[in-house]
Design a protein around this motif. Structure first.
Motif, PDB file in Angstrom:
ATOM      1  N   MET A   1       6.924   6.768   8.708  1.00 55.86           N
ATOM      2  CA  MET A   1       6.011   6.727   7.586  1.00 55.86           C
ATOM      3  C   MET A   1       6.556   5.734   6.563  1.00 55.86           C
ATOM      4  N   ASN A   2       5.700   4.910   6.074  1.00 56.49           N
ATOM      5  CA  ASN A   2       6.042   3.945   5.042  1.00 56.49           C
ATOM      6  C   ASN A   2       5.732   4.592   3.689  1.00 56.49           C
ATOM      7  N   ALA A   3       6.779   4.972   2.952  1.00 58.02           N
ATOM      8  CA  ALA A   3       6.583   5.687   1.685  1.00 58.02           C
ATOM      9  C   ALA A   3       7.327   4.997   0.552  1.00 58.02           C
ATOM     10  N   LEU A   4       6.807   5.189  -0.633  1.00 59.86           N
ATOM     11  CA  LEU A   4       7.427   4.652  -1.842  1.00 59.86           C
ATOM     12  C   LEU A   4       7.755   5.822  -2.764  1.00 59.86           C
ATOM     13  N   ASN A  33       2.355   7.640   0.051  1.00 59.93           N
ATOM     14  CA  ASN A  33       2.276   7.125   1.409  1.00 59.93           C
ATOM     15  C   ASN A  33       1.627   5.749   1.311  1.00 59.93           C
ATOM     16  N   ARG A  34       2.354   4.712   1.680  1.00 61.25           N
ATOM     17  CA  ARG A  34       1.829   3.345   1.541  1.00 61.25           C
ATOM     18  C   ARG A  34       0.736   3.032   2.562  1.00 61.25           C
ATOM     19  N   THR A  35       0.665   3.828   3.621  1.00 58.96           N
ATOM     20  CA  THR A  35      -0.344   3.581   4.650  1.00 58.96           C
ATOM     21  C   THR A  35      -1.745   3.947   4.164  1.00 58.96           C
ATOM     22  N   ASN A  37      -2.263   5.320   0.902  1.00 61.11           N
ATOM     23  CA  ASN A  37      -2.221   5.336  -0.559  1.00 61.11           C
ATOM     24  C   ASN A  37      -2.350   6.740  -1.151  1.00 61.11           C
TER      25      ASN A  37
END
Length: 65
Positions: A1-4, A33-35, A37
Motif C-alpha cells: 500500500m502506498n501511504a502518506l 492511502n495515496r492510491t 486518496n
C-alpha cells in the motif's frame, strides 16, 4: 500500500512558582492511502495530555517515596 503519514508532536512546561509545574503535550497523526486518496483507519486520534505537579517545601518534612 502506498501511504502518506504526517503529523506533529509538541509540549510545553511552565513553572510559575518553585513548587508548581504545569505541563501539556499534544500529538496529532493522519494517514492517507495515496492510491484511492482515502484516510487510513486505526490511526490514533488527536491526543492531548495535561499534568500538574506540586512539590511541597522541604521544611514540611515530606520525601519522595
Amino acid at each position: 500500500m502506498n501511504a502518506l503519514f504526517y503529523g506533529a508532536d509538541g509540549g510545553v512546561t511552565v513553572k510559575p512558582i518553585d513548587q508548581l509545574e504545569l505541563s501539556t503535550q499534544v500529538s496529532w497523526v493522519r494517514a492517507k492511502n495515496r492510491t484511492d486518496n482515502g484516510y487510513l483507519v486505526f490511526v490514533p486520534p488527536l491526543q492531548v495530555r495535561g499534568e500538574l505537579t506540586y512539590k511541597p517545601p522541604a521544611k514540611w518534612g515530606l520525601q519522595d517515596a
